[in-house]
Design a protein around this motif. Sequence first.
Motif, mmCIF file in Angstrom:
data_model
loop_
_atom_site.group_PDB
_atom_site.id
_atom_site.type_symbol
_atom_site.label_atom_id
_atom_site.label_comp_id
_atom_site.label_asym_id
_atom_site.label_seq_id
_atom_site.Cartn_x
_atom_site.Cartn_y
_atom_site.Cartn_z
ATOM 1 N N GLY A 124 1.511 2.394 3.921
ATOM 2 C CA GLY A 124 0.511 1.529 4.530
ATOM 3 C C GLY A 124 1.031 0.136 4.804
ATOM 4 N N GLU A 150 0.099 4.137 -0.682
ATOM 5 C CA GLU A 150 -0.666 5.107 0.105
ATOM 6 C C GLU A 150 -1.646 4.305 0.952
ATOM 7 O OE1 GLU A 150 -2.382 8.325 -2.051
ATOM 8 O OE2 GLU A 150 -0.509 8.860 -3.053
ATOM 9 N N ASN A 168 -4.609 2.926 -3.299
ATOM 10 C CA ASN A 168 -3.543 2.497 -2.396
ATOM 11 C C ASN A 168 -2.369 1.781 -3.057
ATOM 12 O OD1 ASN A 168 -6.439 1.451 -0.807
ATOM 13 N ND2 ASN A 168 -5.359 3.258 -0.102
ATOM 14 N N SER A 203 -4.333 10.300 3.463
ATOM 15 C CA SER A 203 -3.225 10.592 2.549
ATOM 16 C C SER A 203 -3.504 11.815 1.682
ATOM 17 C CB SER A 203 -2.951 9.379 1.652
ATOM 18 O OG SER A 203 -4.084 9.063 0.864
ATOM 19 N N TYR A 237 0.848 -1.183 0.000
ATOM 20 C CA TYR A 237 0.000 0.000 0.000
ATOM 21 C C TYR A 237 0.890 1.243 0.000
ATOM 22 C CZ TYR A 237 -3.950 -3.038 1.275
ATOM 23 O OH TYR A 237 -4.918 -4.014 1.295
ATOM 24 N N PRO A 269 -4.852 3.045 3.312
ATOM 25 C CA PRO A 269 -6.301 3.258 3.256
ATOM 26 C C PRO A 269 -6.861 3.906 4.513
ATOM 27 C CG PRO A 269 -5.834 0.966 3.719
ATOM 28 C CD PRO A 269 -4.509 1.634 3.532
#
Length: 335
Positions: free
Chosen positions: A215, A108, A280, A207, A106, A110
Amino acid sequence: MTPLRTLLAAALTLLAVAPAVAETDVKFALDWKFEGPSAPYFVALDKGYYKAEGLNVTIDSGPGSVAGIARVAAGTYPIGFFDINSLMKFRDQNPDKAVKAVLMVYDEPPFSIVTLKKTGIAKPKDLEGKTLGAPAPDGAFAQWKAFVKENGIDADKVKIENVGFPVREPMLAAGQVDAITGFSFSSFFNLRQKGVPAEDIVVMLMSKYGLVLYGNAIMVNPDYAKAHPEVVKGFVKATIKGIIETARDPKAAIASVMKRNETADEAIELARLEMALRDNIVTAWVKANGVGDVDPARLAKSIDQVAVTYDFKAKPTAADIFTGEYLPPAAERKL
């Protein structure tokens, strides 16, 4: 029978009875249930990517993106998929357990604040005067103080109610809390399953509001990695293939999840997967740099943000938390 024929016959007999090359058994722990975002691992299993690396991988569900790290540290699962920000804290609290991330999934996180339009909450500051439902061990709630700082929220004006994971979305739907913390693709679709129309749900990804955090990542037990570096490399390589294949064809990939979770709603799990891919996994940075690696400068900055929410005894460096030594060449990681 001539001597040559006798030798050939003997050789064929040996081949017939020789055992196949043994695969290395690997227990892998997910963070949560068998849902859409877990597709890459099952794709890698079904497509034979793990087997091609000589691995017999067993995939189990997990207790959440935070609690499962202890499983990897204990060696119960040598490899797991958990939150890298929680790993920073875990290592600080357990300096003798040097669990390390080896593959970022991830890019970015969640982490999100989820609410309903009727509450009037459209931006972070709107949370003032409202009640936020947040499970104490929730990975998203763990970032609350940093989120507050980045968005100028007066935290004293937000009532925090500790709620259980199972009742989080039902309480929001029923109006018992005004907003909740959670993983975007979990809370959104849990609300949809409760009959809440999509257009009534507001998802604020942290984010997009100042947090540079990463993540969930693949992480390994340090003793296992030292003893079995080729196994870790093979697992990482096969998993990246599974991620790339899933990104290319989510509809085909979701079938691998449904085989393991027959009671799930395929349409919802596909939509959940597509949201995770969009928000993500397949980010602009990943498109430019390939799957699995991190930007060390950004990771260092993310450690600074975690320090807002957690008082480190010994603040880690980016190299303490993540290593790219098990990643295949960049050319093999391109989407």
